[in-house]
Write an enzyme that holds these catalytic residues in place. Structure first.
Site, PDB file in Angstrom:
ATOM      1  N   SER A 245      -8.012  -0.861   0.710  1.00 45.75           N
ATOM      2  CA  SER A 245      -9.004  -1.169   1.737  1.00 45.75           C
ATOM      3  C   SER A 245      -9.659   0.050   2.371  1.00 45.75           C
ATOM      4  CB  SER A 245      -8.342  -2.058   2.786  1.00 45.75           C
ATOM      5  OG  SER A 245      -9.283  -2.496   3.693  1.00 45.75           O
ATOM      6  N   HIS A 246      -9.395   0.251   3.667  1.00 44.65           N
ATOM      7  CA  HIS A 246     -10.042   1.327   4.410  1.00 44.65           C
ATOM      8  C   HIS A 246      -9.321   2.658   4.249  1.00 44.65           C
ATOM      9  CE1 HIS A 246      -6.871  -0.533   6.683  1.00 44.65           C
ATOM     10  NE2 HIS A 246      -6.722   0.595   7.346  1.00 44.65           N
TER      11      HIS A 246
ATOM     12  N   LYS B 236     -11.822 -11.795   5.399  1.00 44.79           N
ATOM     13  CA  LYS B 236     -12.926 -11.328   6.208  1.00 44.79           C
ATOM     14  C   LYS B 236     -14.004 -10.812   5.268  1.00 44.79           C
ATOM     15  CE  LYS B 236     -10.487  -6.991   7.309  1.00 44.79           C
ATOM     16  NZ  LYS B 236      -9.061  -7.183   6.999  1.00 44.79           N
TER      17      LYS B 236
ATOM     18  N   ARG C 109       0.842  -1.203   0.000  1.00 49.19           N
ATOM     19  CA  ARG C 109       0.000   0.000   0.000  1.00 49.19           C
ATOM     20  C   ARG C 109       0.866   1.237   0.000  1.00 49.19           C
ATOM     21  NH1 ARG C 109      -4.914  -1.782   4.037  1.00 49.19           N
ATOM     22  NH2 ARG C 109      -5.314  -3.717   2.891  1.00 49.19           N
TER      23      ARG C 109
ATOM     24  N   ASP D 175     -13.077  -1.941   0.373  1.00 49.08           N
ATOM     25  CA  ASP D 175     -13.022  -3.192  -0.388  1.00 49.08           C
ATOM     26  C   ASP D 175     -13.990  -4.248   0.135  1.00 49.08           C
ATOM     27  OD1 ASP D 175     -11.427  -3.443   1.916  1.00 49.08           O
ATOM     28  OD2 ASP D 175     -10.276  -5.083   1.032  1.00 49.08           O
TER      29      ASP D 175
ATOM     30  N   ASP E 222     -14.380  -5.862   3.072  1.00 51.71           N
ATOM     31  CA  ASP E 222     -14.097  -6.952   4.009  1.00 51.71           C
ATOM     32  C   ASP E 222     -14.350  -6.574   5.464  1.00 51.71           C
ATOM     33  OD1 ASP E 222     -11.904  -5.305   4.026  1.00 51.71           O
ATOM     34  OD2 ASP E 222     -10.408  -6.882   3.720  1.00 51.71           O
ATOM     35  N   ARG E 223     -14.467  -5.281   5.757  1.00 50.77           N
ATOM     36  CA  ARG E 223     -14.731  -4.880   7.148  1.00 50.77           C
ATOM     37  C   ARG E 223     -16.210  -4.574   7.364  1.00 50.77           C
ATOM     38  NH1 ARG E 223      -9.977  -1.146   9.557  1.00 50.77           N
ATOM     39  NH2 ARG E 223      -8.265  -2.373   8.711  1.00 50.77           N
TER      40      ARG E 223
ATOM     41  N   GLU F 249     -11.152  -9.979  13.923  1.00 50.79           N
ATOM     42  CA  GLU F 249     -10.166  -9.034  14.431  1.00 50.79           C
ATOM     43  C   GLU F 249     -10.918  -7.844  15.001  1.00 50.79           C
ATOM     44  OE1 GLU F 249      -6.250  -8.858  12.187  1.00 50.79           O
ATOM     45  OE2 GLU F 249      -7.694  -8.809  10.563  1.00 50.79           O
TER      46      GLU F 249
ATOM     47  N   ASP G   6     -16.117  -1.266   4.605  1.00 52.31           N
ATOM     48  CA  ASP G   6     -15.001  -0.435   4.139  1.00 52.31           C
ATOM     49  C   ASP G   6     -14.875  -0.458   2.616  1.00 52.31           C
ATOM     50  OD1 ASP G   6     -13.945  -2.994   3.827  1.00 52.31           O
ATOM     51  OD2 ASP G   6     -11.934  -2.410   4.462  1.00 52.31           O
TER      52      ASP G   6
HETATM   53  C1  VG1 Z   1      -5.093  -3.224   9.954  1.00 55.44           C
HETATM   54  C2  VG1 Z   1      -5.823  -3.961  11.051  1.00 55.44           C
HETATM   55  C3  VG1 Z   1      -5.752  -5.459  10.809  1.00 55.44           C
HETATM   56  C4  VG1 Z   1      -6.304  -5.778   9.421  1.00 55.44           C
HETATM   57  C5  VG1 Z   1      -5.568  -4.967   8.378  1.00 55.44           C
HETATM   58  C6  VG1 Z   1      -6.130  -5.147   6.988  1.00 55.44           C
HETATM   59  O1  VG1 Z   1      -3.726  -3.567   9.974  1.00 55.44           O
HETATM   60  O2  VG1 Z   1      -5.296  -3.636  12.312  1.00 55.44           O
HETATM   61  O3  VG1 Z   1      -6.466  -6.110  11.821  1.00 55.44           O
HETATM   62  O4  VG1 Z   1      -6.168  -7.138   9.137  1.00 55.44           O
HETATM   63  O5  VG1 Z   1      -5.635  -3.589   8.691  1.00 55.44           O
HETATM   64  O6  VG1 Z   1      -7.474  -4.807   6.933  1.00 55.44           O
HETATM   65  P1  VG1 Z   1      -2.639  -2.623  10.643  1.00 55.44           P
HETATM   66  O7  VG1 Z   1      -1.335  -3.302  10.360  1.00 55.44           O
HETATM   67  O8  VG1 Z   1      -2.780  -1.288  10.003  1.00 55.44           O
HETATM   68  O9  VG1 Z   1      -2.976  -2.540  12.076  1.00 55.44           O
HETATM   69  V1  VG1 Z   1      -8.148  -4.267   5.483  1.00 55.44           V
HETATM   70  O10 VG1 Z   1      -9.703  -4.104   5.612  1.00 55.44           O
HETATM   71  O11 VG1 Z   1      -7.353  -2.869   5.401  1.00 55.44           O
HETATM   72  O12 VG1 Z   1      -7.489  -5.179   4.293  1.00 55.44           O
HETATM   73 CO    CO Z   2     -10.636  -3.821   3.857  1.00 57.50          CO
END
Ligand code: VG1
Ligand code: CO
Length: 555
Positions: free
Chosen positions: A115-116, A388, A23, A289, A291-292, A375, A287
């Site tokens: 993602s988010h 997820k 990313r 993509d 998955d959240r 998570e 979110d």
């Molecule tokens: C974050 C979350 C983690 C999740 C990851 C990807 O990672 O804490 O629990 O699996 O995002 O989610 P980090 O390393 O920033 O804490 V998603 O929806 O962004 O693919």
């Molecule tokens: Co996501």
């Protein structure tokens, strides 16, 4: 016949995938050959398997997805891939990619999403490789891809191959006497079909529409201008018969309409306020993509993801998929509060604690030992796929509520009365300066692992254990080290601190606090956890290192 061109290139630093893929800012991906290098490295890591195999390609609709889909098609064609399944207009949610990889038994897939993280030319983009089980590539594969990016000197491309991804159908190309097929597929069909197998849509429909026994159950589903829009429309409006007013922000936008597509109390505040002030029984947001998920009840009663996981774990019997397949173990990421552990214990199920990131659940699922996991970061899912799954979580909740007839709040209160409550909060300090944060983590690690720390008292808490979490996968014995600092107290309360692996610039510090109460279950998390939060901030000297006196986001 379009021809293959070999382009000379040089490695870029820093193409190391983080928690979930590579990313970076869009403009980083737009540098000459940056994206090409990474795609070529993904394909090289799969070199021996490309011929005769299929790859799935799609993304969350953010800025650059279409351009990168086109590059992947051209580069895959030049590297001897046999077939690509591409979502129409490049659109596939992350759970849909996982579903399609599994359904059509492909070699894997390339998911284009940050993602988010926000989208648009000044924001973020991401590329992730998923394996044949449908899940994010494990560390040894991402390390291999990364290694290839550090020595890459050429990539192969068919620059003149023209493939339209707006029309569903099969297109066949001849590349160097080989056939290369691109099949553009409906973005939602396979996924929606699968959800209809997993859940009893008839029962959810009756819940939403009301019956003689019960008034209509009013929902508000917010796609945050992310990829779930078309999936939400098909499922909630076409299949479940909900009114248009039950869904919002359902058109995927390249910049998510300027919003931060992260379903939490801060970035989904609009949904929270609408549900709080309106006549709604249930709200959910997803979110970028897909998955959240965030789940709220009437009056915007907030369900923490850790509790959501525990409630679903205790209620899987209401979901047809689990009635058929049975329920194996449960799992959560280390920072996730241990509410689900209590359900596992009561039900006599195996329980796993893995590092942050969905990739760590895959082996357990493939081995048949894990049915449901989650998570604290708004991720919930099951072994129906290997990602997820936001919409799945909302449908799971609605299935449970349809079966029990309870409200969201009542469901939680009853759960806490039975199992006790793990109060949980997370503080995020986003985009802090990197060096001081790294120093802070080093200093804290040194402090908590030095002799005498275990057994010492911090305020009213006595330290029982302190370490930098490491995990050995029980299936393949691979080890992941340094997955977050944790301090566990004698009463079971925990402080966890780690640096994010999904940010695209600076450092994001995450502080997780959790504490169990057997009886006092109806308090406010922020009040109950205040003493422990203060201990954590002081111990880590967080305000001094980060220069922040308040977090960016509190969950
Ligand atoms: C974050 C979350 C983690 C999740 C990851 C990807 O990672 O804490 O629990 O699996 O995002 O989610 P980090 O390393 O920033 O804490 V998603 O929806 O962004 O693919
Ligand atoms: Co996501």
């Amino acid at each position: 016949m379009p021809g293959v061109v070999v382009v000379n290139t040089k490695p870029y630093d820093g193409q190391k995938p983080g928690t979930s893929g590579l990313r970076k800012k869009v403009k980083v991906f737009m540098q000459e050959n940056y994206t090409e290098n990474f795609i070529q490295s993904i394909l090289d890591a799969n070199k021996n398997a490309l011929q005769g195999c299929t790859l799935v390609v799609g993304g969350d609709g953010r800025y650059l997805v279409k351009e990168v889909v086109d590059k992947i098609i051209k580069i895959a064609a030049a590297n001897g891939a046999t077939k690509l399944l591409v979502g129409q207009n490049g659109i596939l949610s992350t759970p849909a990619v996982s579903c399609i990889i599994r359904k059509y038994k492909t070699l894997g897939g390339i998911v284009l999403t940050a993602s988010h993280n926000p989208g648009g030319i000044n924001n973020d983009f991401g590329i992730k490789f998923n394996c044949s089980n449908g899940g994010p590539a494990p560390d040894h594969t991402t390390n291999e891809i990364y290694k290839l990016t550090t020595t890459i000197s050429q990539y192969r491309i068919v620059p003149d191959l023209v493939c339209a991804v707006d029309k569903i159908g099969v297109q066949t190309f001849n590349v160097e006497d080989r056939q290369f097929v691109v099949e553009v597929i409906d973005s939602v069909k396979d996924y929606v079909g699968y959800m209809k197998e997993i859940f009893d849509f008839g029962k959810i429909k009756t819940l939403l529409q009301g019956s003689e026994q019960r008034p209509p159950f009013k929902v508000l589903i917010d796609s945050m201008n992310g990829v779930t829009g078309p999936y939400v429309k098909t499922i909630f409006i076409d299949e479940l018969g909900a009114p248009q007013s039950a869904v919002c922000r359902v058109t995927p936008l390249e910049d998510f309409g300027g919003a931060h597509p992260d379903p939490n109390l801060t970035y989904a505040a609009d949904l929270v306020n609408t549900v709080k002030n309106g006549d709604y029984d249930f709200g959910a947001a997803f979110d970028g993509d897909g998955d959240r998920n965030m789940i709220i009840g009437r009056g915007a009663f907030f369900v923490t993801p850790s509790d959501s996981l525990a409630v679903l774990a205790a209620s899987l019997a209401h979901i047809p998929y689990f009635q058929r397949a049975g329920v194996a173990g449960f799992a959560r990421s280390m920072p996730t509060a241990a509410a689900v552990d209590r359900v596992a214990h009561a039900a006599g199920k195996e329980m796993f604690e893995v590092p942050t990131g969905w990739k760590y659940f895959g082996n357990l699922m493939d081995a048949g030992r894990l049915s449901l996991c989650g998570e604290e970061s708004f991720g919930t899912g099951s072994d129906h796929i290997r990602e997820k799954d936001g919409l799945w979580a909302a449908l799971a909740w609605l299935s449970v509520l349809a079966a029990t007839g309870k409200s969201v709040e009542q469901t939680l209160v009853d759960h806490w009365k039975q199992y006790g409550r793990n109060y949980f909060t997370r503080y995020d300090y986003e985009e802090c300066p990197s060096d001081p944060c790294a120093e802070m983590m080093q200093a804290l690690e040194k402090r908590i692992t030095s002799p005498g720390f275990v057994g010492s008292a911090l305020g009213r808490y006595v330290v029982a254990k302190a370490d930098n979490f490491s995990y050995m996968d029980p299936v393949d014995q691979s080890v992941a080290m340094k997955q977050g600092l944790r301090i566990i107290f004698e009463d079971g309360s925990r402080i966890v601190m780690r640096l994010s692996g999904t940010g695209s610039s600076g450092a994001t510090v995450r502080l997780y606090i959790d504490s169990y109460e057997a009886k006092d279950v109806l308090g406010s998390a922020q009040e109950m956890l205040k003493p422990l939060i203060d201990v954590a901030l002081e111990l880590a000297e967080l305000p001094r290192y980060t220069g922040r006196d308040a977090p960016t986001v509190i969950t």
